[in-house]
Scaffold this motif. Structure first.
Motif, mmCIF file in Angstrom:
data_model
loop_
_atom_site.group_PDB
_atom_site.id
_atom_site.type_symbol
_atom_site.label_atom_id
_atom_site.label_comp_id
_atom_site.label_asym_id
_atom_site.label_seq_id
_atom_site.Cartn_x
_atom_site.Cartn_y
_atom_site.Cartn_z
ATOM 1 N N ALA A 127 -87.430 3.475 -10.183
ATOM 2 C CA ALA A 127 -86.809 2.170 -10.408
ATOM 3 C C ALA A 127 -87.492 1.099 -9.574
ATOM 4 C CB ALA A 127 -85.318 2.239 -10.079
ATOM 5 N N ALA A 128 -87.867 1.451 -8.347
ATOM 6 C CA ALA A 128 -88.560 0.490 -7.482
ATOM 7 C C ALA A 128 -89.936 0.159 -8.040
ATOM 8 C CB ALA A 128 -88.676 1.064 -6.074
ATOM 9 N N LEU A 129 -90.649 1.160 -8.535
ATOM 10 C CA LEU A 129 -91.962 0.906 -9.119
ATOM 11 C C LEU A 129 -91.858 -0.001 -10.336
ATOM 12 C CD1 LEU A 129 -93.557 4.478 -8.949
ATOM 13 C CD2 LEU A 129 -93.974 2.544 -7.414
ATOM 14 N N ALA A 130 -90.843 0.211 -11.149
ATOM 15 C CA ALA A 130 -90.663 -0.605 -12.346
ATOM 16 C C ALA A 130 -90.315 -2.046 -11.993
ATOM 17 C CB ALA A 130 -89.566 -0.010 -13.223
ATOM 18 N N SER A 131 -89.683 -2.245 -10.844
ATOM 19 C CA SER A 131 -89.285 -3.601 -10.434
ATOM 20 C C SER A 131 -90.475 -4.436 -10.006
ATOM 21 C CB SER A 131 -88.277 -3.529 -9.289
ATOM 22 O OG SER A 131 -87.082 -2.921 -9.721
ATOM 23 N N GLY A 132 -91.502 -3.811 -9.451
ATOM 24 C CA GLY A 132 -92.667 -4.555 -9.012
ATOM 25 C C GLY A 132 -92.310 -5.627 -7.991
ATOM 26 N N ALA A 133 -92.831 -6.840 -8.223
ATOM 27 C CA ALA A 133 -92.595 -7.946 -7.288
ATOM 28 C C ALA A 133 -91.149 -8.400 -7.279
ATOM 29 C CB ALA A 133 -93.509 -9.122 -7.634
ATOM 30 N N ARG A 134 -90.339 -7.947 -8.225
ATOM 31 C CA ARG A 134 -88.921 -8.323 -8.272
ATOM 32 C C ARG A 134 -88.068 -7.517 -7.303
ATOM 33 N NH1 ARG A 134 -88.387 -7.218 -14.567
ATOM 34 N NH2 ARG A 134 -89.562 -5.409 -13.786
ATOM 35 N N LEU A 135 -88.650 -6.504 -6.669
ATOM 36 C CA LEU A 135 -87.895 -5.653 -5.762
ATOM 37 C C LEU A 135 -87.494 -6.443 -4.519
ATOM 38 C CD1 LEU A 135 -87.010 -2.638 -5.421
ATOM 39 C CD2 LEU A 135 -89.073 -2.339 -4.032
ATOM 40 N N PRO A 136 -86.209 -6.546 -4.211
ATOM 41 C CA PRO A 136 -85.765 -7.287 -3.020
ATOM 42 C C PRO A 136 -86.370 -6.705 -1.749
ATOM 43 C CG PRO A 136 -83.910 -6.831 -4.470
ATOM 44 C CD PRO A 136 -85.074 -6.052 -4.994
ATOM 45 N N ALA A 137 -86.563 -7.547 -0.735
ATOM 46 C CA ALA A 137 -87.232 -7.145 0.500
ATOM 47 C C ALA A 137 -86.523 -5.980 1.173
ATOM 48 C CB ALA A 137 -87.315 -8.342 1.447
ATOM 49 N N GLU A 138 -85.177 -6.016 1.176
ATOM 50 C CA GLU A 138 -84.459 -4.918 1.838
ATOM 51 C C GLU A 138 -84.639 -3.593 1.087
ATOM 52 O OE1 GLU A 138 -81.368 -7.276 -0.618
ATOM 53 O OE2 GLU A 138 -83.151 -7.649 0.629
ATOM 54 N N ASP A 139 -84.747 -3.680 -0.228
ATOM 55 C CA ASP A 139 -84.995 -2.463 -1.008
ATOM 56 C C ASP A 139 -86.415 -1.949 -0.774
ATOM 57 O OD1 ASP A 139 -82.446 -2.681 -2.003
ATOM 58 O OD2 ASP A 139 -83.057 -3.574 -3.913
ATOM 59 N N LEU A 140 -87.365 -2.862 -0.673
ATOM 60 C CA LEU A 140 -88.736 -2.477 -0.382
ATOM 61 C C LEU A 140 -88.817 -1.757 0.960
ATOM 62 C CD1 LEU A 140 -91.789 -2.505 -0.870
ATOM 63 C CD2 LEU A 140 -91.851 -4.813 0.110
ATOM 64 N N ASP A 141 -88.110 -2.302 1.966
ATOM 65 C CA ASP A 141 -88.110 -1.658 3.278
ATOM 66 C C ASP A 141 -87.562 -0.236 3.190
ATOM 67 O OD1 ASP A 141 -89.082 -3.991 4.363
ATOM 68 O OD2 ASP A 141 -87.130 -4.694 5.094
ATOM 69 N N ARG A 142 -86.483 -0.082 2.453
ATOM 70 C CA ARG A 142 -85.851 1.244 2.366
ATOM 71 C C ARG A 142 -86.742 2.235 1.612
ATOM 72 N NH1 ARG A 142 -81.888 -0.336 0.046
ATOM 73 N NH2 ARG A 142 -82.316 0.285 -2.116
ATOM 74 N N VAL A 143 -87.312 1.806 0.500
ATOM 75 C CA VAL A 143 -88.148 2.693 -0.308
ATOM 76 C C VAL A 143 -89.420 3.070 0.440
ATOM 77 C CG1 VAL A 143 -89.526 2.848 -2.411
ATOM 78 C CG2 VAL A 143 -87.224 1.882 -2.493
ATOM 79 N N ALA A 144 -90.061 2.103 1.083
ATOM 80 C CA ALA A 144 -91.286 2.383 1.831
ATOM 81 C C ALA A 144 -91.012 3.361 2.972
ATOM 82 C CB ALA A 144 -91.887 1.091 2.365
ATOM 83 N N GLY A 145 -89.892 3.159 3.663
ATOM 84 C CA GLY A 145 -89.551 4.056 4.759
ATOM 85 C C GLY A 145 -89.264 5.466 4.273
ATOM 86 N N ARG A 146 -88.565 5.559 3.161
ATOM 87 C CA ARG A 146 -88.245 6.876 2.616
ATOM 88 C C ARG A 146 -89.511 7.588 2.141
ATOM 89 N NH1 ARG A 146 -83.747 8.744 -0.535
ATOM 90 N NH2 ARG A 146 -83.729 11.032 -0.259
ATOM 91 N N LEU A 147 -90.402 6.862 1.477
ATOM 92 C CA LEU A 147 -91.660 7.449 1.031
ATOM 93 C C LEU A 147 -92.482 7.950 2.213
ATOM 94 C CD1 LEU A 147 -93.050 5.152 -1.818
ATOM 95 C CD2 LEU A 147 -92.517 7.580 -1.967
ATOM 96 N N ALA A 148 -92.542 7.166 3.261
ATOM 97 C CA ALA A 148 -93.305 7.565 4.438
ATOM 98 C C ALA A 148 -92.740 8.842 5.047
ATOM 99 C CB ALA A 148 -93.309 6.431 5.461
ATOM 100 N N ARG B 208 -99.281 -0.830 1.998
ATOM 101 C CA ARG B 208 -100.569 -1.387 1.570
ATOM 102 C C ARG B 208 -100.939 -0.926 0.167
ATOM 103 N NH1 ARG B 208 -101.840 -0.116 6.893
ATOM 104 N NH2 ARG B 208 -103.080 1.733 6.304
ATOM 105 N N VAL B 209 -100.495 0.265 -0.214
ATOM 106 C CA VAL B 209 -100.821 0.755 -1.564
ATOM 107 C C VAL B 209 -99.705 0.429 -2.558
ATOM 108 C CG1 VAL B 209 -102.326 2.565 -0.694
ATOM 109 C CG2 VAL B 209 -99.902 3.081 -1.120
ATOM 110 N N ARG B 210 -98.809 -0.466 -2.177
ATOM 111 C CA ARG B 210 -97.745 -0.949 -3.063
ATOM 112 C C ARG B 210 -96.855 0.188 -3.565
ATOM 113 N NH1 ARG B 210 -100.543 -2.081 -7.294
ATOM 114 N NH2 ARG B 210 -98.859 -3.122 -8.421
ATOM 115 N N LEU B 211 -96.578 1.137 -2.663
ATOM 116 C CA LEU B 211 -95.693 2.278 -2.929
ATOM 117 C C LEU B 211 -96.319 3.301 -3.873
ATOM 118 C CD1 LEU B 211 -92.298 0.381 -3.552
ATOM 119 C CD2 LEU B 211 -93.296 1.087 -1.361
ATOM 120 N N ARG B 212 -97.562 3.084 -4.259
ATOM 121 C CA ARG B 212 -98.226 3.936 -5.243
ATOM 122 C C ARG B 212 -99.262 4.815 -4.546
ATOM 123 N NH1 ARG B 212 -96.396 -0.611 -7.473
ATOM 124 N NH2 ARG B 212 -95.647 -0.527 -9.655
#
Length: 483
Positions: free
Chosen positions: A272-293, A305-309
């Motif tokens: 869902a985050a990938l599909a949102s692209g630039a529309r992903l809210p900053a707080e959601d980006l923080d959570r997704v990036a942290g979880r991926l890491a 830096r790799v845009r979650l990809r």
């Protein structure tokens, strides 16, 4: 040019099969069997201006078979096996898992030095099925005939037709039309096996009993990181987490617990985050990036830096960068070194490097010393000569045999499918196989014809001894079920 000076035409090719007798001693008793190795000549019907010109040879295909002496062909199964690539010979399934002899090479972190060796495979599927190993054209000792064009065989459709003809010819010559019949494919060989199931039905009226899909890929779109295709990123995530766990980046946690977290995230919030692209809210980006890491063991800054990809080759290079190591694609449990600590992608696959030598040495020794087949041709274990591989039949659309497997199962409701997945397989991730199987357009009553088994190893899961033993038992059960 006079008749006397005209060059002589080369003699037409002929089969050069060699037969030997052997005994395999297992805990359940002795297996007395016959081995046959050599090249069989494939011919096709030639027509010129609508007129039939005869059967013209066009390929010589190397085949090794093992048949149990004294068995009833009406009840004795036969399994036709091949690997993938495209460009791979059948050496891996032959001497790693199914055949009566197997490679001795150690495992990740405990590899034995050259010259390695061979030993009896007491868990060989030969106890339950005759075995036929096929090397596609330009792999192993298989070649186009003199004057033929190898590239004519280097593509999806021609490959299916060629291997299909080998199957038909072997079954016919050996009077095995009434035997239970199975195909075993690995990697691209699973795509080939699924396509063959329908091809053999439609072209030759040959209905199979089962498919063994080892490290399965039936839809290339599920594993190819192409522009605009976000589908592979979540499907590789559980495999990334498994590899990170193996290398100690999930301390104190069990593998199954880590996989469950990755599977849950990959099935919902991450795509869902990938599909949102630039529309992903900053707080959601923080959570997704942290979880991926956390799941992948990568630095959060890199994930951002790799845009979650996280592309798979990049992951293999990045995971252990600080320790100067790179991890394997075929099997993420293996590690190696690079000459450039700042490179973006691995320059080689340390898991392939670890297994190529032992399997090549074993095959070249086994064929001559045990099977009595001599050839001065190089045995092409993994050949780049088949590239570029043609997918012209899929022009303008993705490469997939999902429809063909589904059609084969609907037409033959007795067709059973066994799928084997390695948690550390970075080439054909298990989550991708699961998704593709879940989306097969078959009626619900056929879904119990599919079984999936998992192993704590990689693409060739049988190099891991506990996985080899478990997988051998699983395949034996698959072949003997309903007999």
């Amino acid at each position: 040019m006079s008749e006397e000076s005209a060059p002589e035409k080369p003699a037409p090719p002929v089969d050069d099969l060699v037969t030997t007798s052997h005994t395999l001693r297992t805990p359940a008793g002795e297996l007395v069997y016959t081995a046959t190795a050599g090249r069989i000549v494939l011919r096709h019907e030639k027509h010129t201006d609508g007129r039939f010109d005869g059967h013209e040879p066009h390929a010589e295909v190397f085949v090794v078979t093992y048949t149990l002496d004294g068995a009833d062909p009406a009840t004795r199964p036969v399994t036709i096996a091949f690997n993938g690539g495209p460009g791979s010979s059948s050496v891996w399934l032959h001497l790693g898992l199914l055949g009566p002899r197997r490679v001795v090479m150690g495992d990740a972190g405990a590899l034995t030095p050259p010259p390695w060796g061979l030993t009896d495979n007491q868990e060989s599927l030969l106890a339950h099925s005759d075995l036929v190993f096929v090397d596609p054209v330009s792999t192993g000792y298989s070649r186009a005939v003199t004057g033929g064009k190898p590239e004519d065989f280097h593509g999806y459709a021609s490959d299916v037709e060629t291997i299909g003809e080998v199957v038909r010819l072997w079954v016919t010559r050996n009077e095995r039309w009434l035997s239970p019949k199975y195909l075993a494919g690995e990697s691209y060989g699973t795509l080939r096996a699924a396509a063959l199931a329908q091809h053999l039905q439609d072209r030759h009226g040959m209905y199979l009993n089962g498919l063994m899909l080892i490290s399965s890929v039936l839809d290339m779109g599920s594993i190819r990181f192409t522009e605009g295709n976000d589908r592979p990123f979540p499907l590789f995530l559980p495999t990334y987490a498994a590899i990170a766990h193996h290398h100690g980046l999930h301390p104190g946690r069990e593998l199954r617990e880590v996989l469950a977290d990755a599977e849950e995230f990959a099935a919902g919030e991450y795509p869902a985050a990938l599909a949102s692209g630039a529309r992903l809210p900053a707080e959601d980006l923080d959570r997704v990036a942290g979880r991926l890491a956390t799941l992948t063991g990568l630095d959060e800054g890199y994930v951002r830096r790799v845009r979650l990809r996280i592309e798979h080759h990049r992951f293999f290079r990045e995971l252990l960068r600080t320790s100067g190591r790179t991890v394997g694609r075929i099997d993420g449990r293996f590690t190696g070194w690079e000459d450039d600590g700042g490179g973006e992608r691995p320059s080689y696959d340390p898991s392939i490097a670890a297994i190529t030598g032992p399997y090549t040495a074993a095959l070249n020794s086994h064929v001559r010393s045990s099977l009595g087949y001599a050839s001065d041709l190089p045995y092409e274990v993994l050949s780049g000569r088949v590239q570029p591989w043609s997918y012209k039949e899929f022009e303008g659309r993705g490469v997939s045999v999902v429809g063909k497997l589904s059609a084969a199962m609907r037409a033959n409701p007795h067709l059973r499918v066994h799928v084997a997945c390695g948690y550390h397989d970075g080439a054909t991730p298990y989550a991708a196989a699961e998704q593709v199987l879940a989306q097969l357009p078959i009626p619900d009553e056929l879904r119990d014809r599919i079984e999936v088994r998992y192993y704590e190893a990689g693409h060739m899961m049988y190099v891991h001894e506990p996985s080899r033993l478990a997988q051998s038992a699983d395949l034996a059960a698959f072949v003997t079920e309903n007999r």
